[in-house]
Design an enzyme around this catalytic site. Sequence first.
Site, short mmCIF file in Angstrom:
data_model
loop_
_atom_site.label_atom_id
_atom_site.label_comp_id
_atom_site.label_asym_id
_atom_site.label_seq_id
_atom_site.Cartn_x
_atom_site.Cartn_y
_atom_site.Cartn_z
N ARG A 45 0.91 -0.98 0.08
CA ARG A 45 0.11 -0.05 0.05
C ARG A 45 0.71 1.25 0.03
O ARG A 45 0.35 2.47 0.57
CB ARG A 45 -1.13 -0.05 1.12
CG ARG A 45 -1.87 -1.10 1.48
CD ARG A 45 -2.95 -1.13 0.19
NE ARG A 45 -3.56 -2.31 0.20
CZ ARG A 45 -3.40 -3.54 -0.48
NH1 ARG A 45 -2.43 -3.68 -1.15
NH2 ARG A 45 -4.12 -4.58 -0.30
N SER A 81 -10.92 0.65 3.29
CA SER A 81 -10.17 0.07 4.44
C SER A 81 -9.79 1.32 5.38
O SER A 81 -9.15 2.09 4.73
CB SER A 81 -9.08 -0.85 3.98
OG SER A 81 -10.09 -1.83 3.43
N GLU A 121 -4.58 3.39 7.03
CA GLU A 121 -4.55 3.19 5.38
C GLU A 121 -5.17 4.37 4.83
O GLU A 121 -4.69 4.90 3.80
CB GLU A 121 -5.25 2.01 5.15
CG GLU A 121 -5.02 1.89 3.26
CD GLU A 121 -5.63 0.61 2.85
OE1 GLU A 121 -6.20 0.47 1.88
OE2 GLU A 121 -5.25 -0.67 3.46
#
Length: 303
Positions: free
Chosen positions: A174, A224, A294
């Site tokens: 990520r 998320s 995130e």
Amino acid sequence: MKKLIEELRSNEIGKVKEDEPLSNHTTIKVGGPAEVFIEPDSIDQLLLVMEIIQKNKVPWRVIGRGSNLLVSDEGIAGAVIKLGKGLDHLHMEDTTVRVGAGYSFIVLANAMSRKGLSGLEFAGGIPGSVGGAVYMNAGAHGSDVSKILKKARILFPDGTVQWLSHEEMEYSYRTSVLQKKRPGIVLEAVFQLAAGDKEIIMAEMKKHKAYRRDTQPVKPCCGSVFRNPLPEHAGKLIQDANLKGYSIGDAQISELHGNFIVNNGSAKAADVLALICHIKETVKERNGIDLHTEVEIVERTQE
């Protein structure tokens, strides 16, 4: 700021608005105003926007389709540039796809599956833009952008434009070099896909979509909230702490999936932030694990 706005409008830079509510441009539907909101109609216009912003020494940031983004209730000082129409081009040559940063990632995945091209099956349920996906190495179902990206065209704050190769993007979980060392704006990307069986690819896409529909909320959310502290998973840690359904104001930890916070109608960014803090404290106390977000949290720091 008035000088900036006058100069942008005199150059006919797409849409230019003052005090535009960012709740209109985030998937969780919260966020205060952007002091100046700019939506250029082309890459050339975007280059001119950056030139004008730098000349006026105005702080700036870029957004795409507003997923993975939590903007404070106070909004954002300076300029907010939205990449959308005009930066949503698509060109194909055999199994190679060149696509603009403003293109919808889900729409791209669907279009490629219908053409029998494999590699984007994981993206069938990921909201947001191609630019955002490339920037943060978006992924799901065991795959991510790093598996298919050949190169990305980046606009750097000094006005230079450069193609970065897959290796130069320095992808990890990520994360890309654009977050770590070389801040920049994704203008477009080139993906290398593979010819495959159309029916198998579409069946895989359908399976992923069904999984998301059954396990993730449909109410406004930012995606998320936390990165998975592998080998653990944030959603499981939150569920095991009996936090699913817990709410502050009109923000609630999803009853479907612990790693999602939903807006039940009139949530404030402050409510979402309070929930994030509560989750982090609870999981730390219970499991000794530090959760890291995130979702990108943007607070009004410039004055």
